[in-house]
Scaffold this motif. Structure first.
Motif, mmCIF file in Angstrom:
data_model
loop_
_atom_site.group_PDB
_atom_site.id
_atom_site.type_symbol
_atom_site.label_atom_id
_atom_site.label_comp_id
_atom_site.label_asym_id
_atom_site.label_seq_id
_atom_site.Cartn_x
_atom_site.Cartn_y
_atom_site.Cartn_z
ATOM 1 N N GLU A 91 0.828 -1.198 0.000
ATOM 2 C CA GLU A 91 0.000 0.000 0.000
ATOM 3 C C GLU A 91 0.869 1.257 0.000
ATOM 4 O O GLU A 91 0.543 2.248 -0.675
ATOM 5 N N GLN A 92 1.987 1.223 0.728
ATOM 6 C CA GLN A 92 2.899 2.361 0.740
ATOM 7 C C GLN A 92 3.512 2.579 -0.646
ATOM 8 O O GLN A 92 3.659 3.724 -1.100
ATOM 9 N N PHE A 93 3.860 1.500 -1.312
ATOM 10 C CA PHE A 93 4.382 1.613 -2.679
ATOM 11 C C PHE A 93 3.328 2.248 -3.588
ATOM 12 O O PHE A 93 3.640 3.108 -4.429
ATOM 13 N N LYS A 94 2.094 1.819 -3.432
ATOM 14 C CA LYS A 94 1.012 2.333 -4.266
ATOM 15 C C LYS A 94 0.811 3.829 -4.045
ATOM 16 O O LYS A 94 0.641 4.603 -5.001
ATOM 17 N N ILE A 95 0.825 4.230 -2.781
ATOM 18 C CA ILE A 95 0.638 5.650 -2.454
ATOM 19 C C ILE A 95 1.768 6.498 -3.033
ATOM 20 O O ILE A 95 1.531 7.544 -3.656
ATOM 21 N N LEU A 96 3.008 6.031 -2.836
ATOM 22 C CA LEU A 96 4.147 6.806 -3.324
ATOM 23 C C LEU A 96 4.162 6.852 -4.847
ATOM 24 O O LEU A 96 4.509 7.868 -5.447
ATOM 25 N N ARG A 97 3.786 5.750 -5.490
ATOM 26 C CA ARG A 97 3.703 5.729 -6.953
ATOM 27 C C ARG A 97 2.715 6.775 -7.447
ATOM 28 O O ARG A 97 2.978 7.491 -8.427
ATOM 29 N N LYS A 98 1.599 6.879 -6.778
ATOM 30 C CA LYS A 98 0.577 7.858 -7.152
ATOM 31 C C LYS A 98 1.131 9.276 -7.075
ATOM 32 O O LYS A 98 0.925 10.087 -7.984
ATOM 33 N N HIS A 99 1.877 9.568 -6.027
ATOM 34 C CA HIS A 99 2.419 10.913 -5.858
ATOM 35 C C HIS A 99 3.542 11.187 -6.858
ATOM 36 O O HIS A 99 3.699 12.325 -7.324
ATOM 37 N N ILE A 100 4.327 10.160 -7.185
ATOM 38 C CA ILE A 100 5.388 10.325 -8.189
ATOM 39 C C ILE A 100 4.771 10.636 -9.547
ATOM 40 O O ILE A 100 5.210 11.545 -10.259
ATOM 41 N N ASP A 101 3.741 9.874 -9.910
ATOM 42 C CA ASP A 101 3.082 10.102 -11.200
ATOM 43 C C ASP A 101 2.458 11.493 -11.269
ATOM 44 O O ASP A 101 2.411 12.113 -12.341
ATOM 45 N N ALA A 102 1.982 11.975 -10.115
ATOM 46 C CA ALA A 102 1.342 13.298 -10.078
ATOM 47 C C ALA A 102 2.364 14.421 -9.883
ATOM 48 O O ALA A 102 1.984 15.599 -9.870
ATOM 49 N N ARG A 103 3.644 14.060 -9.692
ATOM 50 C CA ARG A 103 4.711 15.030 -9.457
ATOM 51 C C ARG A 103 4.390 15.914 -8.247
ATOM 52 O O ARG A 103 4.690 17.104 -8.218
ATOM 53 N N ASP A 104 3.781 15.260 -7.260
ATOM 54 C CA ASP A 104 3.438 15.962 -6.020
ATOM 55 C C ASP A 104 4.612 15.795 -5.059
ATOM 56 O O ASP A 104 4.651 14.877 -4.243
ATOM 57 N N PHE A 105 5.581 16.688 -5.159
ATOM 58 C CA PHE A 105 6.844 16.521 -4.438
ATOM 59 C C PHE A 105 6.697 16.610 -2.918
ATOM 60 O O PHE A 105 7.417 15.934 -2.177
ATOM 61 N N GLU A 106 5.765 17.421 -2.455
ATOM 62 C CA GLU A 106 5.553 17.516 -1.011
ATOM 63 C C GLU A 106 5.041 16.191 -0.458
ATOM 64 O O GLU A 106 5.478 15.723 0.601
ATOM 65 N N LYS A 107 4.100 15.585 -1.193
ATOM 66 C CA LYS A 107 3.552 14.305 -0.757
ATOM 67 C C LYS A 107 4.600 13.192 -0.856
ATOM 68 O O LYS A 107 4.615 12.262 -0.040
ATOM 69 N N ILE A 108 5.460 13.276 -1.855
ATOM 70 C CA ILE A 108 6.533 12.284 -1.988
ATOM 71 C C ILE A 108 7.433 12.337 -0.767
ATOM 72 O O ILE A 108 7.727 11.310 -0.136
ATOM 73 N N LYS A 109 7.859 13.533 -0.417
ATOM 74 C CA LYS A 109 8.753 13.687 0.737
ATOM 75 C C LYS A 109 8.061 13.309 2.043
ATOM 76 O O LYS A 109 8.696 12.814 2.970
ATOM 77 N N GLU A 110 6.756 13.510 2.082
ATOM 78 C CA GLU A 110 6.005 13.194 3.299
ATOM 79 C C GLU A 110 5.831 11.680 3.475
ATOM 80 O O GLU A 110 5.906 11.161 4.594
ATOM 81 N N ASN A 111 5.622 10.959 2.365
ATOM 82 C CA ASN A 111 5.290 9.545 2.457
ATOM 83 C C ASN A 111 6.480 8.605 2.294
ATOM 84 O O ASN A 111 6.429 7.466 2.758
ATOM 85 N N ALA A 112 7.530 9.052 1.628
ATOM 86 C CA ALA A 112 8.687 8.178 1.401
ATOM 87 C C ALA A 112 9.264 7.603 2.697
ATOM 88 O O ALA A 112 9.618 6.413 2.738
ATOM 89 N N PRO A 113 9.385 8.391 3.770
ATOM 90 C CA PRO A 113 9.950 7.824 5.006
ATOM 91 C C PRO A 113 9.157 6.644 5.560
ATOM 92 O O PRO A 113 9.738 5.733 6.159
ATOM 93 N N TYR A 114 7.825 6.660 5.375
ATOM 94 C CA TYR A 114 7.016 5.541 5.859
ATOM 95 C C TYR A 114 7.408 4.254 5.137
ATOM 96 O O TYR A 114 7.534 3.191 5.756
#
Length: 321
Positions: A91-114
């Motif tokens: 699920e974490q991979f799925k969430i981060l993939r979604k943010h990468i595809d959307a180029r949502d850099f704040e969300k990427i940085k927020e979720n990558a540590p999890y």
């Protein structure tokens, strides 16, 4: 229980040794992912993420190879607890993939540590609990058999690991080893994969949510499954009957054309969909051929797909209550 911190004692190609080879790769990727700023180097970040995502092969090997062997020895904890751990990381991979595809850099940085911390935690549990216990519990024969199954799933490695034991790999399709089954084989028949009794086969066909009819190479109906809710009515009277007499006159020509092309080998599948009693029905014909490609008849499959067509998004939770 001691940690498996040194795998030099394990033979090359041993499943646990391979897990530790992958661990080195994973640690490198986690370090790189944490160090790269996605906003500055998105492509590099994406490439590292994609490589890390191949950890799914590791999850699949554990779930489909290691865990079943441990269950047979009475240890079901990994199947229950660690599988859920895998799903959380998925699920974490799925969430981060979604943010990468959307180029949502704040969300990427927020979720990558999890994701990163979760993978580190999993590696620690594997090394301190899972692998030491597995090495104590399982036999050499278990590891050899397990490794054979792993070939079908694959690894995170750039090249397949060394054979284990150090002999040529035998593909499952060429593996005729007679194994002891953890269930009774009395009154069963052996199929391409597995064993079932006549009762189990009949229950399987009766439970399938679709209509199946088998017409042999002589165009005679030899079987149909008797489900609780059939799409089209059937009776035992059609067994042994020529298939052309089992369809309305307006569709007989189409049926005969299908049989002709299947018999010649020019076609192997044909599909139709119709509206029947306010339901959408998907009808498919498949040519049946033996190992030498000889025509052995046709399977007709009918399925009500009205509700399937309405499915959108995802459903991951049980909603029985």
């Amino acid at each position: 229980m001691n940690e498996v911190s040194n795998t030099t004692a394990l033979p090359e190609g041993h499943p646990v040794s391979v897990y530790f080879q992958e661990k080195e790769i994973i640690n490198t990727l986690l370090t790189e992912l944490a160090a790269v700023n996605p906003e500055d180097e998105l492509q590099k970040y994406t490439n590292i993420f994609n490589q890390l995502h191949t950890i799914e092969k590791r999850f699949a090997r554990k779930e489909n190879q290691l865990f079943p062997f441990l269950e047979l020895k009475g240890w079901v904890g990994p199947s229950q607890g660690m599988w859920s751990f895998h799903d959380n990381l998925r699920e974490q991979f799925k969430i981060l993939r979604k943010h990468i595809d959307a180029r949502d850099f704040e969300k990427i940085k927020e979720n990558a540590p999890y994701l990163i911390n979760g993978v580190y935690r999993l590696l620690d549990v594997e090394e301190t609990v899972l692998f030491p216990n597995a090495l104590d519990i399982l036999t050499e024969k278990d590891w050899i058999t397990m490794r054979e199954g792993e070939e079908e799933i694959g690894w995170m490695l750039s090249q397949p690991p060394s054979p284990y034991p150090a002999v040529a790999y035998v593909h499952p399709s060429e593996d005729f080893t007679v194994r002891e089954m953890p269930f009774s084989l009395e009154n069963t028949s052996h199929y391409d994969e597995g064993h079932m009794t006549v009762e189990q086969v009949n229950l399987l066909f009766r439970t399938l949510p679709l209509d199946l009819t088998y017409v042999d190479e002589n165009d005679k109906v030899i079987f149909y499954n008797r489900g609780e809710e059939r799409v089209f009515p059937r009776s035992a009277g059609i067994i042994g009957r020529e298939v052309k007499f089992c369809h309305p006159l307006k569709s007989v020509g189409t049926v005969l054309k299908i049989l002709e092309e299947f018999r010649k080998g020019t076609k192997s599948e044909s599909s139709f969909w119709i509206n029947f009693k306010d339901r959408l029905i998907y009808i498919r014909y498949f040519a049946v051929r033996d190992a030498d490609k000889n025509y052995k008849g046709v399977i007709e499959m009918s399925q009500d797909i009205t509700d399937i067509k309405k499915i959108e998004g995802e459903k991951r939770l049980l909603d029985w209550e």
